[in-house]
Design a protein around this motif. Structure first.
Motif, mmCIF file in Angstrom:
data_model
loop_
_atom_site.group_PDB
_atom_site.id
_atom_site.type_symbol
_atom_site.label_atom_id
_atom_site.label_comp_id
_atom_site.label_asym_id
_atom_site.label_seq_id
_atom_site.Cartn_x
_atom_site.Cartn_y
_atom_site.Cartn_z
ATOM 1 N N TYR A 65 24.249 -5.502 9.195
ATOM 2 C CA TYR A 65 25.438 -6.081 9.811
ATOM 3 C C TYR A 65 25.443 -7.596 9.682
ATOM 4 C CZ TYR A 65 24.751 -1.494 11.784
ATOM 5 O OH TYR A 65 24.510 -0.148 11.916
ATOM 6 N N ASP A 66 26.631 -8.153 9.524
ATOM 7 C CA ASP A 66 26.798 -9.603 9.525
ATOM 8 C C ASP A 66 26.535 -10.091 10.950
ATOM 9 O OD1 ASP A 66 27.867 -12.255 9.688
ATOM 10 O OD2 ASP A 66 29.039 -11.856 7.872
ATOM 11 N N ALA A 67 25.427 -10.799 11.134
ATOM 12 C CA ALA A 67 24.991 -11.181 12.482
ATOM 13 C C ALA A 67 25.959 -12.137 13.172
ATOM 14 C CB ALA A 67 23.594 -11.803 12.420
ATOM 15 N N THR A 68 26.752 -12.890 12.405
ATOM 16 C CA THR A 68 27.701 -13.826 13.022
ATOM 17 C C THR A 68 28.882 -13.094 13.662
ATOM 18 O OG1 THR A 68 28.995 -14.133 10.986
ATOM 19 C CG2 THR A 68 27.091 -15.578 11.315
ATOM 20 N N LYS A 69 29.020 -11.802 13.367
ATOM 21 C CA LYS A 69 30.126 -11.021 13.938
ATOM 22 C C LYS A 69 29.674 -10.156 15.105
ATOM 23 C CE LYS A 69 32.375 -10.938 9.414
ATOM 24 N NZ LYS A 69 32.821 -10.106 8.265
ATOM 25 N N LEU A 70 28.423 -10.332 15.519
ATOM 26 C CA LEU A 70 27.881 -9.564 16.632
ATOM 27 C C LEU A 70 27.760 -10.427 17.882
ATOM 28 C CD1 LEU A 70 24.985 -7.698 14.774
ATOM 29 C CD2 LEU A 70 27.149 -6.696 15.556
ATOM 30 N N ASN A 71 27.925 -9.798 19.028
ATOM 31 C CA ASN A 71 27.777 -10.488 20.313
ATOM 32 C C ASN A 71 26.771 -9.728 21.168
ATOM 33 O OD1 ASN A 71 30.199 -12.650 20.647
ATOM 34 N ND2 ASN A 71 30.856 -10.919 19.394
ATOM 35 N N THR A 72 25.657 -10.370 21.477
ATOM 36 C CA THR A 72 24.608 -9.695 22.244
ATOM 37 C C THR A 72 25.017 -9.533 23.705
ATOM 38 O OG1 THR A 72 23.539 -11.821 22.634
ATOM 39 C CG2 THR A 72 22.784 -10.547 20.744
ATOM 40 N N PRO A 73 24.376 -8.598 24.415
ATOM 41 C CA PRO A 73 23.281 -7.729 23.961
ATOM 42 C C PRO A 73 23.789 -6.539 23.154
ATOM 43 C CG PRO A 73 23.801 -7.239 26.224
ATOM 44 C CD PRO A 73 24.677 -8.404 25.850
#
Length: 222
Positions: free
Chosen positions: A120-128
């Motif tokens: 996955y493109d990490a810049t398009k993810l929001n943790t957690p």
């Protein structure tokens, strides 16, 4: 490193459920280098030939993951684990679709080790990020061009919505030639012991960074 956890409901359904999580903070995605790319067609051709004598559903990794799907309420004949779908594509056409260096390498890993995984493109993810069993509210636009309704299916979700699963991932978080940061989730076989699982994700991370540059951070979650 990303905050990733496995839900208690999933752990109750599959006691030894475990995943590998690998973060790549600075990669360059293009085409596979010739040393790998030129050999993949022959590798997949050999896989195709071997599948003439060995039914896909009898491969140990496929068989185990079909059992996991049944434990969580998913019919594996209707929604196949992604590595099974890849192998069936190879059996039919001789190779999976080639996309870019990152996706192509991930597909190779998945076929080689017979386990599902997502990138996955990490810049398009929001943790957690939670790995859990889906509800009626979980759905997303899949890379297969379909709306994926995720009730009773294992999925990955960030603080926005579900974005991936061992079946097919979402368009929202897909890796492209512009991706510079990536998160890899490896859906390991529960039957693997911790040492074997950690060694496997370490080797994958090392090969991925050899191809794409940068560094990696990894963890085994169980």
């Amino acid at each position: 490193m990303f905050d990733v956890s496995i839900s208690s409901q999933l752990k109750e359904a599959v006691t030894d459920f475990k995943i590998g999580v690998i973060y790549y903070p600075a990669i360059s995605v293009s085409d596979l280098p010739p040393l790998i790319g030129d050999r993949l067609p022959l590798y997949y051709e050999n896989i195709q030939l071997s599948l003439n004598d060995h039914p896909v559903c009898e491969i140990p990794g496929i068989k185990e993951w079909r059992g996991i799907f049944k434990k969580t309420g998913t019919d594996p004949s209707r929604y196949r684990p992604s590595q099974e779908a890849l192998l069936r594509k190879i059996k039919k056409d001789g190779a999976p679709h080639f996309v870019n260096s990152a996706v192509d390498l991930l597909n190779f890993f998945s076929v080689q080790h017979s386990i599902p995984m997502g990138l996955y493109d990490a810049t398009k993810l929001n943790t957690p990020i939670h790995i859990r069993i889906g509800t009626d509210d979980d759905h997303y636009d899949g890379l297969n061009g379909r709306t994926m309704h995720m009730k009773d299916k294992i999925l990955s979700a960030d603080s926005i919505e579900a974005f991936g699963s061992p079946i097919v991932d979402s368009k929202r978080t897909c890796v492209t030639g512009q991706t510079k940061q990536a998160l890899q989730i490896v859906y390991l076989r529960p039957s693997m012991d911790s040492d074997e699982a950690h060694l496997l994700i370490t080797k994958m991370a090392e090969m991925f960074t050899q191809v794409h540059g940068g560094t990696h951070e990894l963890t085994l979650i169980q």
